[in-house]
Design a protein around this motif. Structure first.
Motif, mmCIF file in Angstrom:
data_model
loop_
_atom_site.group_PDB
_atom_site.id
_atom_site.type_symbol
_atom_site.label_atom_id
_atom_site.label_comp_id
_atom_site.label_asym_id
_atom_site.label_seq_id
_atom_site.Cartn_x
_atom_site.Cartn_y
_atom_site.Cartn_z
ATOM 1 N N PRO A 213 44.811 47.356 35.879
ATOM 2 C CA PRO A 213 43.812 47.553 36.938
ATOM 3 C C PRO A 213 42.387 47.530 36.404
ATOM 4 O O PRO A 213 42.052 48.284 35.479
ATOM 5 C CB PRO A 213 44.164 48.925 37.518
ATOM 6 N N GLN B 118 40.508 48.878 41.231
ATOM 7 C CA GLN B 118 41.791 48.264 41.537
ATOM 8 C C GLN B 118 42.967 49.221 41.327
ATOM 9 O O GLN B 118 42.874 50.225 40.624
ATOM 10 C CB GLN B 118 42.028 47.033 40.654
ATOM 11 N N MET C 281 42.287 45.273 45.010
ATOM 12 C CA MET C 281 41.238 46.243 45.279
ATOM 13 C C MET C 281 41.829 47.391 46.096
ATOM 14 O O MET C 281 42.435 47.176 47.150
ATOM 15 C CB MET C 281 40.082 45.588 46.020
#
Length: 324
Positions: free
Chosen positions: A25, A29, A100
């Motif tokens: 990530p 995210q 996201m």
């Protein structure tokens, strides 16, 4: 992880199964381990290059559902272990996707992840079309093209929830039955009848208040001819090809019509609006007012077959890739 990508824009032969690293990530995210991915016409548009994408190979898939496995330190809207669904980010034809976090929708216990993967993108599209682009009210009449398809069947159901009368178009007797099951008051087989003539006949010559058209080139002129004076054509897709250029004076000649080419991204541009729309959808689903018609499942490695069935209109209802 296994993922389907397109080496270059083109036909289904450009799709390939590859082994890629599990994503980490980035700021903002979360990583989702996907149970299923929705298959939509927008995936076909990206694969063909109608919608440009810079990455090579090109990730595909704009809709998925599964479980959060990692989050960036700055993420507060979800946590590891949450069941979520999302859309509007490419890369869901894979076992894992970095998304996201503001786009991740928490799933109620009653909604299975496979159902969510079949519902979110098209459900949000149907919601903004029927509640915002042209907000339907009781007593109004709408015309819905491809009424047995994934998006069309949801538009039909949401129009009925609003109390509207629904005329649907289909191409086969089997699809006519599916459209009736979704709630259409009248179904027109456009292979046998002129849908614009029928739409006018069914409204005593007045025309419908709004046409929801995701087909594009093949239906555009007939959609305009189906409208009442000052009616609206909501052209939200181009399954049959792009609409040719035309003289805007035609809108005046046909009754001071309204024409819009909306996109989900402009109707769910922030988390508050996204959650508001999804809350309606999941609540209607919980109450049994909203059904996903006849989802057809494909293995991840059969994504090319799914694209072919979608493009050739061999499908009824929603198509999903079952990933695990």
């Amino acid at each position: 992880m296994r993922a389907i990508v397109a080496a270059e824009p083109g036909g289904v032969e450009s799709l390939a199964l590859q082994d890629l690293p599990v994503p980490e990530p980035a700021p903002g995210q979360a990583v989702v381990q996907l149970d299923a991915s929705g298959v939509n016409f927008i995936d076909v548009y990206f694969r063909k290059g109608l919608y440009p994408a810079p990455e090579r190979p090109m990730p595909l898939g704009m809709e998925g559902a599964g479980t959060v496995t990692a989050v960036a330190p700055d993420v507060t809207t979800c946590k590891v272990g949450d069941r979520v669904a999302y859309c509007m980010e490419r890369g869901s034809y894979a076992e894992f996707a970095a998304v996201m976090a503001w786009k991740l929708l928490p799933l109620p216990d009653e909604v299975k992840t496979k159902d969510a993967a079949a519902l979110v993108l098209q459900g949000l599209t149907a919601h903004y079309l029927t509640r915002s682009t042209y907000s339907l009210h009781a007593g109004e009449t709408c015309l819905v093209h491809a009424a047995a398809g994934g998006t069309g069947s949801l538009i039909v159901q949401m129009a009925k929830i609003a109390g509207a009368r629904v005329i649907g178009t289909v191409s086969t007797a089997k699809k006519a039955s599916q459209a009736e099951a979704a709630g259409c008051d009248h179904v027109i087989n456009y292979k046998r009848e002129d849908f614009a003539v029928e739409a006018k006949r069914l409204t005593d010559g007045r025309g419908v208040d709004v046409v929801y058209d995701g087909v594009g080139k093949a239906t555009f002129e007939g959609s305009l001819n189906s409208l009442r004076p000052r009616g609206m054509l909501a052209l939200f897709g181009q399954a049959s090809g792009a609409v040719p250029k035309f003289d805007a004076q035609v809108l005046n000649q046909k009754g001071s019509l309204f024409l819009t080419r909306p996109s989900l991204g402009h109707y769910a541009s922030g988390r508050e609006e996204l959650i508001s729309r999804s809350n309606d959808i999941f609540e209607w689903r919980r109450r049994g007012e909203l059904q996903v018609l006849a989802s057809q499942e494909y293995a991840l490695e059969d994504s090319a077959k799914a694209h072919q069935d979608l493009e050739k209109r061999r499908s009824v209802g929603k198509l999903i890739l079952a990933i695990r």
